[in-house]
Motif scaffolding. Structure first.
Motif, PDB file in Angstrom:
ATOM      1  N   ASN A 164      -7.600  76.241  -2.078  1.00  0.00           N
ATOM      2  CA  ASN A 164      -8.606  76.037  -3.121  1.00  0.00           C
ATOM      3  C   ASN A 164      -7.953  75.821  -4.485  1.00  0.00           C
ATOM      4  N   ASP A 165      -8.589  74.999  -5.279  1.00  0.00           N
ATOM      5  CA  ASP A 165      -8.326  74.943  -6.727  1.00  0.00           C
ATOM      6  C   ASP A 165      -6.839  74.815  -7.050  1.00  0.00           C
ATOM      7  N   GLN A 166      -6.205  73.814  -6.441  1.00  0.00           N
ATOM      8  CA  GLN A 166      -4.769  73.600  -6.637  1.00  0.00           C
ATOM      9  C   GLN A 166      -4.499  72.648  -7.800  1.00  0.00           C
ATOM     10  N   LYS A 167      -3.515  72.959  -8.604  1.00  0.00           N
ATOM     11  CA  LYS A 167      -3.133  72.077  -9.700  1.00  0.00           C
ATOM     12  C   LYS A 167      -2.473  70.825  -9.132  1.00  0.00           C
ATOM     13  N   LEU A 168      -2.947  69.659  -9.552  1.00  0.00           N
ATOM     14  CA  LEU A 168      -2.393  68.410  -9.060  1.00  0.00           C
ATOM     15  C   LEU A 168      -0.918  68.265  -9.427  1.00  0.00           C
ATOM     16  N   LYS A 169      -0.532  68.737 -10.589  1.00  0.00           N
ATOM     17  CA  LYS A 169       0.865  68.586 -11.004  1.00  0.00           C
ATOM     18  C   LYS A 169       1.806  69.422 -10.131  1.00  0.00           C
ATOM     19  N   LYS A 170       1.268  70.467  -9.487  1.00  0.00           N
ATOM     20  CA  LYS A 170       2.071  71.264  -8.566  1.00  0.00           C
ATOM     21  C   LYS A 170       2.526  70.421  -7.385  1.00  0.00           C
ATOM     22  N   TYR A 171       1.809  69.344  -7.106  1.00  0.00           N
ATOM     23  CA  TYR A 171       2.120  68.455  -5.990  1.00  0.00           C
ATOM     24  C   TYR A 171       2.707  67.117  -6.474  1.00  0.00           C
ATOM     25  N   GLY A 172       3.105  67.085  -7.730  1.00  0.00           N
ATOM     26  CA  GLY A 172       3.697  65.873  -8.282  1.00  0.00           C
ATOM     27  C   GLY A 172       2.715  64.759  -8.500  1.00  0.00           C
ATOM     28  N   ASN A 192      -1.312  58.690   2.559  1.00  0.00           N
ATOM     29  CA  ASN A 192      -1.106  59.421   3.807  1.00  0.00           C
ATOM     30  C   ASN A 192       0.362  59.723   4.086  1.00  0.00           C
ATOM     31  N   ASP A 193       1.260  58.864   3.605  1.00  0.00           N
ATOM     32  CA  ASP A 193       2.685  59.073   3.872  1.00  0.00           C
ATOM     33  C   ASP A 193       3.415  59.720   2.694  1.00  0.00           C
ATOM     34  N   TYR A 194       2.665  60.208   1.726  1.00  0.00           N
ATOM     35  CA  TYR A 194       3.277  60.836   0.541  1.00  0.00           C
ATOM     36  C   TYR A 194       3.799  62.227   0.898  1.00  0.00           C
ATOM     37  N   HIS A 195       5.055  62.491   0.537  1.00  0.00           N
ATOM     38  CA  HIS A 195       5.651  63.811   0.702  1.00  0.00           C
ATOM     39  C   HIS A 195       5.748  64.473  -0.671  1.00  0.00           C
ATOM     40  N   TYR A 196       5.074  65.570  -0.862  1.00  0.00           N
ATOM     41  CA  TYR A 196       5.150  66.211  -2.169  1.00  0.00           C
ATOM     42  C   TYR A 196       6.407  67.063  -2.314  1.00  0.00           C
ATOM     43  N   TYR A 197       7.116  67.301  -1.221  1.00  0.00           N
ATOM     44  CA  TYR A 197       8.479  67.830  -1.314  1.00  0.00           C
ATOM     45  C   TYR A 197       9.261  67.348  -0.101  1.00  0.00           C
ATOM     46  N   ASP A 198      10.565  67.242  -0.259  1.00  0.00           N
ATOM     47  CA  ASP A 198      11.471  66.865   0.818  1.00  0.00           C
ATOM     48  C   ASP A 198      12.751  67.684   0.678  1.00  0.00           C
ATOM     49  N   ASN A 253       7.995  74.363  -3.448  1.00  0.00           N
ATOM     50  CA  ASN A 253       7.478  74.444  -4.812  1.00  0.00           C
ATOM     51  C   ASN A 253       8.037  73.344  -5.704  1.00  0.00           C
ATOM     52  N   ARG A 254       8.665  72.331  -5.065  1.00  0.00           N
ATOM     53  CA  ARG A 254       9.233  71.160  -5.751  1.00  0.00           C
ATOM     54  C   ARG A 254      10.404  71.536  -6.651  1.00  0.00           C
ATOM     55  N   LYS A 255      11.005  72.678  -6.370  1.00  0.00           N
ATOM     56  CA  LYS A 255      12.202  73.098  -7.104  1.00  0.00           C
ATOM     57  C   LYS A 255      13.433  72.448  -6.471  1.00  0.00           C
ATOM     58  N   GLY A 256      14.357  71.975  -7.293  1.00  0.00           N
ATOM     59  CA  GLY A 256      15.552  71.325  -6.774  1.00  0.00           C
ATOM     60  C   GLY A 256      16.463  72.289  -6.034  1.00  0.00           C
ATOM     61  N   LEU A 257      17.067  71.796  -4.952  1.00  0.00           N
ATOM     62  CA  LEU A 257      17.974  72.596  -4.134  1.00  0.00           C
ATOM     63  C   LEU A 257      19.322  71.891  -4.061  1.00  0.00           C
ATOM     64  N   ASP A 258      20.377  72.647  -4.296  1.00  0.00           N
ATOM     65  CA  ASP A 258      21.715  72.068  -4.207  1.00  0.00           C
ATOM     66  C   ASP A 258      22.715  73.201  -3.930  1.00  0.00           C
ATOM     67  N   PHE A 259      22.728  73.667  -2.686  1.00  0.00           N
ATOM     68  CA  PHE A 259      23.625  74.741  -2.276  1.00  0.00           C
ATOM     69  C   PHE A 259      24.582  74.211  -1.215  1.00  0.00           C
ATOM     70  N   HIS A 260      25.858  74.514  -1.399  1.00  0.00           N
ATOM     71  CA  HIS A 260      26.879  74.073  -0.457  1.00  0.00           C
ATOM     72  C   HIS A 260      27.780  75.275  -0.169  1.00  0.00           C
ATOM     73  N   ASN A 261      27.702  75.770   1.056  1.00  0.00           N
ATOM     74  CA  ASN A 261      28.394  77.005   1.418  1.00  0.00           C
ATOM     75  C   ASN A 261      29.332  76.775   2.586  1.00  0.00           C
ATOM     76  N   ASN A 262      30.477  77.430   2.531  1.00  0.00           N
ATOM     77  CA  ASN A 262      31.449  77.365   3.618  1.00  0.00           C
ATOM     78  C   ASN A 262      31.970  78.775   3.855  1.00  0.00           C
ATOM     79  N   TYR A 263      31.720  79.299   5.055  1.00  0.00           N
ATOM     80  CA  TYR A 263      32.102  80.668   5.380  1.00  0.00           C
ATOM     81  C   TYR A 263      33.129  80.678   6.502  1.00  0.00           C
ATOM     82  N   ASN A 264      34.110  81.580   6.371  1.00  0.00           N
ATOM     83  CA  ASN A 264      35.091  81.813   7.419  1.00  0.00           C
ATOM     84  C   ASN A 264      35.048  83.290   7.784  1.00  0.00           C
ATOM     85  N   GLY A 286       6.412  68.230   2.950  1.00  0.00           N
ATOM     86  CA  GLY A 286       5.000  68.570   2.859  1.00  0.00           C
ATOM     87  C   GLY A 286       4.129  67.352   2.686  1.00  0.00           C
ATOM     88  N   GLU A 287       2.936  67.402   3.299  1.00  0.00           N
ATOM     89  CA  GLU A 287       1.968  66.316   3.211  1.00  0.00           C
ATOM     90  C   GLU A 287       0.609  66.858   2.780  1.00  0.00           C
TER      91      GLU A 287
END
Length: 820
Positions: free
Chosen positions: A407-415, A486-492, A535-546, A473-474
């Motif tokens: 309900n009652d979602q802000k359009l800008k939250k979905y770009g 219909n093919d819009y992705h509000y986040y990837d 939440n349309r927040k940018g992600l940029d994590f690069h991890n290497n574990y031994n 998300g669609e």
């Protein structure tokens, strides 16, 4: 509970009087060291020494069936009457079939591994399989606690071992990792009725032996699927019960064709309305397996799939609704107006629903939809008596989404830009969205086994696996659609994970009574998270574990009946996806966790009595736990704590009183603590804007969802041939829902009693007919097995919200199983 305590306090009374001894050899007269000699339907057994000699002691007078087996040879079954000491020699014939069990041997524990484990046989699984998820079939094992979102064991279910949740339990199927690579959890709903295709399961508690996949911080489940039958067969299994629960299963197998080929298949469907309102499940699955059997090798291809459609019940029941406290319910409603409750229908649902069956969701398609396909190619080769190999190629394809009305979602939250209608600017809309996951997991596993001497064994194994996951998300409907298509992705978002591990295991018996065990594993994990999150927040994590995970142990055999063991093991584990995506700005990136595990125990078994006592210590460095704080999107996240631990005592016993009565029982007692814990609570102004975070220090609180006592007891009565009644009791002590050890935020202790009846008989043309009845919670105990809590500070005071997952009252499942 009383039954459980009684059997655990039984003295070890060795009343047997006679001994069976002899040798095990092949036709060439070469002895077979390590051959297994067991008494059928009894816990007692032994293995042949390096000269091929064996001895079974302390046998009571009576009739027995001896089973003698050795890898690559045909098993001998012989009926004997014991009324004096006897010498019986066995000569085994090489089998045309290599046993399927070689596929999982590399990752399995045995009595020489100095680890804590329990084996669950095909027969045990069958008699408890009424269509509930596999965790509920394993519920009666030590230290296990299970839960069900829908309340009755079908749909979304969970399992904890030693207080550790599914993300800390390593799951393998035929040695192939099954845990989701990013959440590291296991979603049994994606494999409906998989238990019908399982031959056996080994549960290792604690770190256990090196295996493939996720780090085992609470335990591991090593699952082997069905092996081939020598003869053709067909089965029809049907279950119907409470909440319109329905299970239909068809199984067929060709048996051996020309002594070399076999094909097996299963088709299943499970439907249930669930105990909770609208918590319905519609589950379908199949399992296909084909194998080529040579004298010294086996090639098996498995293809299995599960499709689930499950109505969401994962928000739980508010505490005020559960308790029927109308004044508190009004306060809860006011505090969450516009967040959880937006419409008149929402309020009517909240105030008029059943206290224990309430489900917040009302949208008719508020479903979780997912399909998972598995492809496995398994190969094992016995080159000679000393050297063998097994390996596998695998692919898992998963695709699905969950749909929800918002309900009652802000359009800008979905770009999306605002909409202008008739000169009015509209910035919010009602909509229906889908959050998708589309992934592939593939790789290989391998193990070489070399036994140069009967007292020395080497295993070199490992795996390389890759995961490629897409999150997007669609919006499939909106009252005001803006520029969405219909093919819009509000986040990837993407998650790419490469997992490489290699382990080297050694078993060495310097003398016949002492077995030494060493296991060294190296694991490298490369994990990249990119794109945008939900939440349309940018992600940029690069991890290497031994990671380096060493394990050492020793087992000392007092005699054929009993032994002591002790071990020290190390495990390391990388953070989950949510530990990065939910991370609050400015906080440190989560570090991997480390566990040092000490196990020590004693095992005793004779023909009638079997007992294991185990003490353990699990000492964590940088364990990731929920801190109580949430980010700006109301997502909870975890942070590392410096030191925490679990220490405990486990008991597991069975006693065959007579041909008619038997008792099974187990208990787990533990202390689970965080040395220093900081709890964070968000503070808001009157307009619900975050203004501060208050921190409170706690010294030595309990770790959440870690009961101090878990006790199980079962009395089995077999009055006539083919008929059995089992009465089961399980007690789980209180659990705290967060790490503050606050009595107002806990799950109460519960004691649940079940009954299981089974009758086997045959008719002309039908090999076996089984009628079964499972009566759950026969005393109609009202209890909750899971929940969650969060707190917030407002100008008018602190508010704490508790939510619970009630489990069903008395309910029944009736089954009819036919074998041809």
């Amino acid at each position: 509970m009383i039954t459980a305590l009684a059997v655990l306090l039984l003295p070890i009374l060795v009343q047997a009087q006679f001994t069976i001894s002899g040798t095990v050899s092949e036709k060439s007269n070469a002895t077979l060291p390590g051959a297994t000699i067991k008494l059928k339907s009894k816990p007692a057994g032994t293995t042949a020494d390096k000269q091929g000699k064996y001895e079974l002691t302390n046998l009571k007078e009576g009739n027995y069936t001896l089973l003698v087996s050795y890898l690559g040879f045909q098993t001998i079954e012989r009926n004997i009457t014991v009324n004096s000491d006897q010498t019986i020699n066995f000569v085994l014939t090489q089998s045309a079939l290599l046993a399927d069990e070689v596929i999982v041997n590399a990752t399995r524990a045995n009595e020489k591994s100095a680890t804590t484990y329990k084996n669950i046989s095909k027969a045990d699984i069958e008699q408890n399989n009424f269509g509930q998820d596999l965790p509920f079939i394993l519920n009666n094992t030590p230290g296990v606690v299970v839960t069900s979102d829908a309340g009755a064991g079908v749909g979304y279910t969970g399992i904890r071992i030693r207080g550790s949740d599914a993300s800390r339990i390593n799951i393998t199927i035929n040695g192939i990792p099954y845990n989701d690579s990013e959440s590291q959890g296991t979603f049994w709903v994606n494999m409906p009725d998989f238990a019908s295709s399982v031959d056996n399961v080994q549960i290792q508690r604690g770190v256990g032996t090196s295996t493939n996949g996720a780090g085992a911080f609470g335990g591991s489940l090593n699952i082997q699927t069905l092996s081939s039958s020598e003869n053709p067969y067909a089965e029809i299994n049907n279950t119907y019960g409470s909440y319109n629960t329905l299970k239909n299963t068809i199984k067929v197998g060709t048996g051996l064709i020309d002594g070399k080929w076999s094909f097996d298949g299963r088709l299943s469907r499970i439907k249930s309305d669930g105990f909770i309102d609208r918590a319905a499940s519609n589950l379908k699955s199949y399992f296909l397996s084909g194998a080529y059997h040579g004298k010294t090798d086996i090639l098996r291809v498995n293809i299995f799939s599960g499709t689930e459609e499950t109505y969401q019940a994962w928000n739980g029941v508010p505490e005020a609704r559960l308790k029927g406290d109308i004044e508190a319910l009004k306060e809860h409603y006011t505090n969450n107006l516009g967040y959880l409750y937006n419409t008149k229908a929402d309020s009517l649902n909240l105030f008029n629903s059943d206290n224990r069956k309430y489900n917040q969701f009302l949208y008719k398609d508020q479903n979780d939809n997912y399909k998972q396909n598995h492809y496995q190619a398994l190969y094992a080769k016995q080159f000679n008596e000393q050297f063998s190999f097994n390996g596998a190629l695998h692919l898992t394809q998963g695709q699905g989404y969950f749909e929800e009305y918002k309900n009652d979602q802000k359009l800008k939250k979905y770009g999306l830009p605002a909409v202008v209608v008739g000169g009015t600017t509209i910035e919010k809309t009602d909509l229906v969205r889908r959050r998708w996951l589309d992934n592939n997991f593939y790789g290989l596993t391998y193990a070489f086994n070399y036994q140069p001497e009967s007292n020395l064994n080497f295993t070199l194994g490992g795996a390389y696996n890759q995961y490629r996951g897409k999150h997007f998300g669609e919006i499939i409907w909106a009252q005001y659609a803006s520029t969405s298509t219909n093919d819009y992705h509000y986040y990837d978002g993407k998650g790419d994970k490469d997992d490489l591990n290699s382990y080297f295991k050694v078993n060495y018996n310097p003398v016949s009574q002492l077995s030494l065990f060493a296991d060294m594993q190296y694991r490298n994990v490369k994990y990249d998270i990119t794109g945008t999150d939900k939440n349309r927040k940018g992600l940029d994590f690069h991890n290497n574990y031994n990671f380096f995970n060493p394990k050492v142990g020793a087992t000392y055999f007092l005699n054929d009946l009993s032994n002591f063991y002790t071990s020290f093991s190390v495990a390391n584990k990388e953070p989950n996806r949510d530990d990065f995506t939910n991370l609050k700005e400015g906080l440190a990136v989560p570090k991997p966790e480390r566990l040092n595990n000490i196990e020590a125990g004693y095992r005793f078994k004779n023909t009638d009595f079997n007992v294991g006592v185990n003490a353990y210590g699990m000492f964590y460095k940088d364990q990731l736990i929920f801190t109580g704080e949430i980010n700006e999107y109301s997502d909870a996240y975890r942070q590392n704590v410096d030191k925490s631990y679990r220490i405990g005592l486990e008991l597991d016993a069975s006693y065959i009183i007579s041909s008619q009565f038997a008792i099974n029982a187990n208990a787990a007692f533990s202390r689970n603590k965080i040395k220093n814990y900081i709890d964070y609570v968000s503070e808001y102004d009157s307009d619900f804007n975050l203004i501060n975070v208050q921190a409170t220090n706690y010294a030595n609180p309990d770790i959440s969802f870690s009961p101090n006592s878990v006790i199980f007891g079962e009395l089995v009565y077999k009055p006539i041939a083919g008929f059995a009644i089992a009465l089961q009791s399980k007690y789980v002590s209180k659990q705290y829902m967060d790490n503050t050890q606050n009595e107002s935020r806990k799950l109460d202790a519960y004691w649940v009693n079940n009954a299981r009846l089974g009758y086997d008989f045959s008719l002309k043309g039908i090999k076996n007919i089984n009628i079964g009845l499972l009566a759950n919670n026969i005393l109609n105990k009202k209890y909750e097995s899971n929940g969650y809590t969060y707190s917030s500070i407002y100008p008018w005071g602190t508010t704490t919200e508790n939510f619970y997952f009630p489990q069903a009252g008395t309910n029944f499942l009736l089954s009819l199983n036919l074998k041809f």
